[in-house]
Design a protein around this motif. Structure first.
Motif, mmCIF file in Angstrom:
data_model
loop_
_atom_site.group_PDB
_atom_site.id
_atom_site.type_symbol
_atom_site.label_atom_id
_atom_site.label_comp_id
_atom_site.label_asym_id
_atom_site.label_seq_id
_atom_site.Cartn_x
_atom_site.Cartn_y
_atom_site.Cartn_z
ATOM 1 N N ASP A 285 0.809 -1.215 0.000
ATOM 2 C CA ASP A 285 0.000 0.000 0.000
ATOM 3 C C ASP A 285 0.846 1.271 0.000
ATOM 4 N N GLY A 286 2.165 1.125 -0.097
ATOM 5 C CA GLY A 286 3.072 2.265 -0.152
ATOM 6 C C GLY A 286 3.659 2.672 1.184
ATOM 7 N N SER A 287 3.079 2.189 2.278
ATOM 8 C CA SER A 287 3.609 2.550 3.594
ATOM 9 C C SER A 287 4.956 1.864 3.814
ATOM 10 N N CYS B 27 19.952 -2.171 13.981
ATOM 11 C CA CYS B 27 18.667 -2.222 14.678
ATOM 12 C C CYS B 27 17.554 -1.753 13.759
ATOM 13 N N GLU B 28 16.355 -2.223 14.031
ATOM 14 C CA GLU B 28 15.150 -1.797 13.346
ATOM 15 C C GLU B 28 14.624 -0.522 14.015
ATOM 16 N N VAL B 29 14.265 0.445 13.204
ATOM 17 C CA VAL B 29 13.831 1.743 13.726
ATOM 18 C C VAL B 29 12.335 1.756 14.027
ATOM 19 N N LEU B 30 11.532 1.045 13.208
ATOM 20 C CA LEU B 30 10.082 1.131 13.304
ATOM 21 C C LEU B 30 9.486 -0.056 14.045
ATOM 22 N N SER B 31 8.319 0.187 14.644
ATOM 23 C CA SER B 31 7.582 -0.876 15.335
ATOM 24 C C SER B 31 6.308 -1.257 14.601
ATOM 25 N N ALA B 32 5.901 -0.477 13.607
ATOM 26 C CA ALA B 32 4.664 -0.740 12.860
ATOM 27 C C ALA B 32 4.750 -0.010 11.530
ATOM 28 N N PRO B 33 3.927 -0.416 10.540
ATOM 29 C CA PRO B 33 3.933 0.279 9.256
ATOM 30 C C PRO B 33 3.709 1.786 9.446
ATOM 31 N N SER B 34 4.455 2.576 8.698
ATOM 32 C CA SER B 34 4.494 4.021 8.920
ATOM 33 C C SER B 34 4.372 4.781 7.609
ATOM 34 N N ASN B 35 4.188 6.082 7.759
ATOM 35 C CA ASN B 35 4.063 7.004 6.628
ATOM 36 C C ASN B 35 2.872 6.683 5.738
ATOM 37 N N ARG B 36 1.768 6.324 6.366
ATOM 38 C CA ARG B 36 0.500 6.248 5.646
ATOM 39 C C ARG B 36 -0.168 7.622 5.723
ATOM 40 N N ALA C 281 3.844 3.243 -8.283
ATOM 41 C CA ALA C 281 5.149 3.348 -7.613
ATOM 42 C C ALA C 281 6.233 2.924 -8.585
ATOM 43 N N LYS C 282 7.266 3.741 -8.685
ATOM 44 C CA LYS C 282 8.392 3.435 -9.565
ATOM 45 C C LYS C 282 9.688 3.759 -8.829
ATOM 46 N N ALA C 283 10.733 2.997 -9.156
ATOM 47 C CA ALA C 283 12.034 3.191 -8.518
ATOM 48 C C ALA C 283 13.044 3.701 -9.541
ATOM 49 N N TYR C 284 13.989 4.532 -9.043
ATOM 50 C CA TYR C 284 15.013 5.119 -9.909
ATOM 51 C C TYR C 284 16.340 5.192 -9.162
ATOM 52 N N VAL C 285 17.404 5.260 -9.956
ATOM 53 C CA VAL C 285 18.740 5.502 -9.426
ATOM 54 C C VAL C 285 19.284 6.738 -10.132
ATOM 55 N N ASP C 286 19.806 7.668 -9.350
ATOM 56 C CA ASP C 286 20.384 8.894 -9.894
ATOM 57 C C ASP C 286 21.718 9.111 -9.193
ATOM 58 N N GLY C 287 22.784 8.586 -9.756
ATOM 59 C CA GLY C 287 24.102 8.707 -9.146
ATOM 60 C C GLY C 287 24.092 8.095 -7.754
ATOM 61 N N PRO C 288 24.466 8.863 -6.727
ATOM 62 C CA PRO C 288 24.491 8.330 -5.366
ATOM 63 C C PRO C 288 23.112 8.256 -4.714
ATOM 64 N N MET C 289 22.085 8.726 -5.431
ATOM 65 C CA MET C 289 20.736 8.771 -4.860
ATOM 66 C C MET C 289 19.888 7.639 -5.411
ATOM 67 N N LYS C 290 19.177 6.970 -4.513
ATOM 68 C CA LYS C 290 18.190 5.961 -4.887
ATOM 69 C C LYS C 290 16.836 6.457 -4.399
ATOM 70 N N LYS C 291 15.823 6.289 -5.238
ATOM 71 C CA LYS C 291 14.535 6.849 -4.846
ATOM 72 C C LYS C 291 13.378 6.038 -5.391
ATOM 73 N N VAL C 292 12.249 6.174 -4.704
ATOM 74 C CA VAL C 292 10.976 5.598 -5.134
ATOM 75 C C VAL C 292 9.984 6.748 -5.232
ATOM 76 N N ILE C 293 9.294 6.822 -6.363
ATOM 77 C CA ILE C 293 8.267 7.849 -6.548
ATOM 78 C C ILE C 293 6.913 7.171 -6.467
ATOM 79 N N GLN C 294 6.119 7.592 -5.500
ATOM 80 C CA GLN C 294 4.795 7.011 -5.280
ATOM 81 C C GLN C 294 3.717 8.037 -5.611
ATOM 82 N N GLN C 295 2.625 7.552 -6.159
ATOM 83 C CA GLN C 295 1.484 8.409 -6.437
ATOM 84 C C GLN C 295 0.264 7.862 -5.703
#
Length: 982
Positions: free
Chosen positions: A658-660, A671-680, A710-724
């Motif tokens: 779902d993108g979260s 270590c894991e930072v999150l305890s539950a799905p986030s950024n919904r 959702a699409k993923a891209y690489v731009d030099g040292p940057m990795k990103k996902v673009i979600q709509q």
């Protein structure tokens, strides 16, 4: 026969009503020409609008129209020997002008929507002559606003009265005699002797009145004089009363209308001073005075005379009565710097009182800012509005996050619009929490918010209350004199430490998000522009900087920046912000010039990846200096296969369908930072107004934006996902990215928000177990509860923070950084950020627009104090600039000491550096400048009091601000070069 007390009271009430009706005798209507324009025009152009002839009962304009009324007529012969007035009410706001175009007096509709507990707003009476000869010609011009004191109402713009009338001053005096005694009677126990005596006197006065002849009126007054002449004797508490007209510089009206409100209010105060020698009036906000000075210099000259006389108190140390939750630290300093300088230059008055009666909570950084600006006192009433918990004091010492103290008084009545009646005095006495240790309290009387100020009713009541038996004494005087007396007993007052949190209006941390973003960006851009001009030796245009700063400070007014004004205010401020941003950005570019250098205005070295003209550069830029961009690598953005994961050398981010975000794994700490799905993207039902959101909004389950792509891209040292995403008619696009060498997970967001009465939020559920959250505020940070154990904790269901909030334990932590957001809910490991709100009142369609904003999740080792979160939050908000080479200005060897701003001194060509200790512990720092130092001193925030400083060991208390003024040796200019320094 028993006394019929009920009947006596009924007779008295009827007498009061009849007496008020007998004050005026209306003789004949005025003739009215009206010249209507959509916006105000000056007196010299008063006939330029659309001409209308109107009569009583007819409409003269639509909401927000402006008009010049031309009233003409002839005083009838029947008025000979009488006091003749004009009785005017056009269901709007009027200001009468003299033949030279100078404002003379304001007139206000009696049907204004003012709270009746604050007294009647009506000001309908304009005196023509104290003793008419008959036949006098009336030729009067008045400037009108087709609006209520409080914006709009259904019957605005309809002429109710426009009469030539006789005013019977003796009947008016009888009315106020009876009114004061009747109100005092209501505030005394019915079985008390005082109540019975007052009732009997009022009843006996009523029995004198048949036809309201002068003889009858005098007999009735004589009966009441027995009670009015009874004196109070020694008192355990006194009230210092100051006339006031709290004027919101924008709220339910646009800024242009405030300028006219100021003229009306000031003119009315001056006329009332002529009538009442005891009257003391006060008005705050240099911005308001500056408008009056610009538009009505003759009126302004009269104000200056009254200030010099001591009858008019210039109030308030700030340029405007600013919001202190969202405004930045340097902005608050400039509010006081420009505010105090104005009052000194114009009136030779040094402001000692911060005057913020109506601001929505007060930052814990304020006491130090005040103390180091020479402002030892603070007045507000707003904490009396809190919903759940009563603030424990009305008079107390307020200690800020650094330990600085100021003396605070909150008028116990909880009003800056007091009626000043016996009821108001009794109420204030009853609820004054510190009356056991204080001998005095303040009462602010008059009509405010929309202006107007005290009217005849306030002053007539106060005349009769000076030392009236049954009431505490009330004496008019200046508030600053009250504080001087109050300070003598400060050893007995309690101390309150930390912020003064208002348990209301938490929606103002978020409402009108575009305005808040522009404010943040302008504060940062002005910082950059001043540094650039100072560091490069380029043009430092003091006049331009002051002009831009003052307009930005205007928009920090407590009903503009918080988002609680009408739509027009934001339409206009957004347009002005865009122009100011463009102008300031041009100043930055002009100072830095063209070139292939990266420029760092922060006070520590910065390292990372930087993209310019399609090339990536890995750079380290020295503190307050520059570095040449070299060895750049061209990189084209390419598609990646898997949009469900992002990974680099420091962090791995996993996404659900779902993108979260399912997981943020910190490789550096294993270590894991999150305890539950986030950024919904949660959409909550929000039926609040622009100030307040429903405290129980979480009880109703939210709905969520749905992922559409959702699409993923690489731009030099940057990795990103673009979600709509989509929700209803709204769409959201988010780019989530990570960059090699960094553990930050960045979220760049665009939302086309079309929802009404909704609130958009995002939450991160962390693995941090802690009872407190650390929040960035001006010049430091503050800890707030992250649990809900008490009513005080519960009341902080929404909190305000600036560049970051942080949850940490002893081993590690998680910070949420942002570039323009301020509202958060933090509880049980959850950091929930308020992104948008769209209430409908008073600003229709609030936040219904296209928004861009950015935030970042930043896992780190150790707690906040031992992390670099503070530095990362600055870097997130203050990008590297590009231009020519900039020689390093200064370095600081202590990472906890941050240079907040660099500017040219107000009254010399010396540099001023504002630094503060950011961790909250005492520290020392060494400053090294790129050029030899001729002179260096510590100074206050007003840049005045100077004392020696050793730049190799500048000491700081925890969260202490230090201001250093330095004179550097001039650069050796190339031959034939022209210096642009002033």
């Amino acid at each position: 026969m028993p006394y019929n007390l009920r009947n006596q009271k009924e007779v008295t009430e009827a007498m009061l009503r009849r007496t008020e009706e007998e004050i005026y005798q209306h003789l004949c209507p005025l003739t009215m020409e009206v010249y209507v324009t959509p916006e105000p025009v000056p007196f010299t152009e008063r006939t330029s609008g659309e001409r209308k002839i109107v009569k009583e009962g007819e409409l003269w304009g639509k909401v927000w129209d402006c008009a010049w009324f031309h009233f003409t007529g002839t005083v009838p012969e029947s008025a000979k020997g009488k006091k003749v007035i004009l009785y005017i009410d056009v269901h709007g706001e009027l200001c009468v002008f003299d033949e030279n175009g100078v404002p003379v007096q304001g007139l206000t509709s009696g049907s204004s929507s003012m709270n009746p507990l604050c007294g009647s707003p009506k000001k309908r009476e304009y005196v023509i002559t104290e003793c008419a000869a008959g036949g006098e010609k009336i030729d009067l011009w008045a400037d009108a606003g087709c609006n209520d004191l409080f914006g709009v109402r259904p019957d605005v713009g309809m002429v109710e009265f426009a009469q030539i009338s006789i005013c019977r001053d003796n009947v008016k005096a009888l009315y106020y005699d009876a009114y004061v005694l009747f109100d005092l009677m209501k505030e005394t126990p019915e079985d008390s002797a005082k109540h019975q005596k007052l009732l009997r006197a009022l009843f006996e006065a009523s029995c004198q009145l048949w036809d309201y002849t002068d003889e009858e009126v005098e007999k009735a007054r004589a009966v009441l004089a027995v009670e009015l002449n009874k004196k109070g004797g020694d008192a355990d508490l006194r009230f210092s009363a100051t006339g006031h007209a709290h004027i919101d510089l924008a709220w339910l009206w646009p800024i242009r209308e405030t300028k006219r409100k100021g003229a009306r209010t000031f003119a009315t105060a001056l006329r009332n001073m002529e009538k009442d020698p005891d009257y003391v009036f006060g008005a705050s906000q240099p911005q308001l005075y500056a408008w009056v000075k610009e538009e009505h210099p003759a009126l302004y000259a009269q104000v200056k005379d009254r200030i010099k006389e001591g009858r008019w108190e210039a109030q308030g140390a700030m340029w405007v009565e600013a919001d202190t939750n969202v405004s930045g630290g340097e902005a608050l300093v400039r509010q006081i710097l420009y505010g105090k300088r104005f009052f000194r230059q114009e009136f030779q008055k040094d402001m000692e009182v911060l005057w913020l009666p109506d601001v929505f909570g007060y930052s814990g950084a304020l006491p130090q800012i005040l103390k180091k600006s020479g402002v030892p006192y603070f007045l507000t009433i707003k904490l009396s509005w809190s919903r759940h918990n009563q603030h424990p004091h009305h008079t107390f010492l307020w200690q800020g996050i650094d330990g600085s103290e100021v003396l605070v008084h909150m008028p116990p009545e909880g009003e800056y619009n007091s009626m000043a009646t016996p009821w108001a005095i009794k109420k204030a006495e009853r609820i004054y929490l510190d009356k056991g240790v204080c001998d005095e309290a303040v009462m602010l009387f008059g009509i405010g918010d929309g202006g107007g100020g005290p009217g005849e009713s306030h002053l007539e009541v106060l005349k009769r209350e000076k030392d009236l038996k049954g009431l505490l004494p009330v004496t008019q005087g200046q508030a600053v004199d009250f504080f001087h007396r109050l300070e003598k007993g400060k050893d007995r007052y309690c101390t309150f430490k930390g912020e003064l949190y208002l348990e209301r209006h938490q929606g103002t941390y978020t409402t009108q998000a575009r305005n808040k973003k522009y404010n943040r960006k302008m504060e940062i851009l002005l910082r950059e522009a001043e540094f650039a001009a100072a560091a490069t030796g380029g043009v430092y245009d003091r006049t331009a900087f002051e002009r831009i700063w003052k307009e930005v400070l205007l928009y920090q007014f407590h009903d503009i920046l918080p988002g609680s004004s009408i739509k027009r205010v934001y339409d206009e401020s957004l347009e002005r912000y865009a122009a100011l941003y463009e102008e300031t950005e041009a100043m930055v570019q002009s100072a830095y010039g063209q070139g292939d250098y990266a420029i760092n205005s922060l006070s520590w070295d910065r390292s990372g990846w930087l993209k310019k003209d399609g090339k990536w550069y890995q750079v380290t830029v020295p503190a307050m200096g520059s570095a040449l961009l070299k060895d750049g690598t061209a990189a084209a953005e390419t598609a990646a296969e898997d949009p469900s994961v992002l990974e680099n050398d420091q962090v791995r981010v996993s996404f659900d369908a779902d993108g979260s975000i399912l997981s943020v794994y910190d490789k550096t700490q294993d270590c894991e930072v999150l305890s539950a799905p986030s950024n919904r993207f949660a959409v909550y039902y929000d039926d609040g107004d622009c100030w307040d959101m429903t405290e129980t909004y979480r009880e109703r389950a939210p709905r969520y934006f749905a992922l559409t792509d959702a699409k993923a891209y690489v731009d030099g040292p940057m990795k990103k996902v673009i979600q709509q995403y989509a929700f209803g008619s709204s769409v959201l696009t988010q780019t989530i990215s990570i960059t090699d060498g960094s553990g930050q997970v960045r979220f760049d967001t665009e939302v086309d928000w079309k929802e009404s009465q909704k609130m958009l939020r995002t939450a991160f559920y962390t693995n941090i177990e802690t009872d407190e959250v650390s929040c960035d505020i001006q010049f430091g940070s503050i800890k707030r509860p992250a649990r809900r154990n008490t009513s005080w904790d519960m009341a902080k269901f929404e909190i305000c923070a600036h560049k970051y909030v942080d949850l940490s334990d002893c081993c590690h932590g998680v910070a949420l950084l942002n570039d323009c957001k301020y509202g958060y809910c933090v509880e049980n490991g959850m950091i929930d950020m308020n992104l948008l709100r769209s209430p409908n009142y008073p600003g229709e369609q609030a936040d219904i627009a296209v928004h861009t904003f950015s935030y970042a999740l930043y896992p780190h080792a150790g707690d906040l104090a031992h992390s670099d979160v503070r530095q990362k939050s600055y870097e997130y908000n203050i990008p590297l600039q590009f231009g020519g080479k900039v020689e390093q200005l200064v370095t600081v060897d202590n990472p906890n000491v941050i240079i907040e701003s660099v500017k040219l001194a107000e009254d010399s060509d010396e540099l001023v550096l504002r630094l503060y200790e950011s961790r909250g512990v005492p520290a020392a720092a060494s400053l090294r400048f790129g050029r030899p130092v001729e002179k260096a001193v510590l100074t206050d925030l007003m840049e005045e009091k100077e004392r020696p400083v050793d730049l190799s060991a500048v000491s700081f208390g925890g969260f202490e601000i230090q201001t250093i003024k330095v004179k550097l040796k001039e650069r050796k200019e190339p031959e034939n070069a022209v210096s642009h320094r002033p």
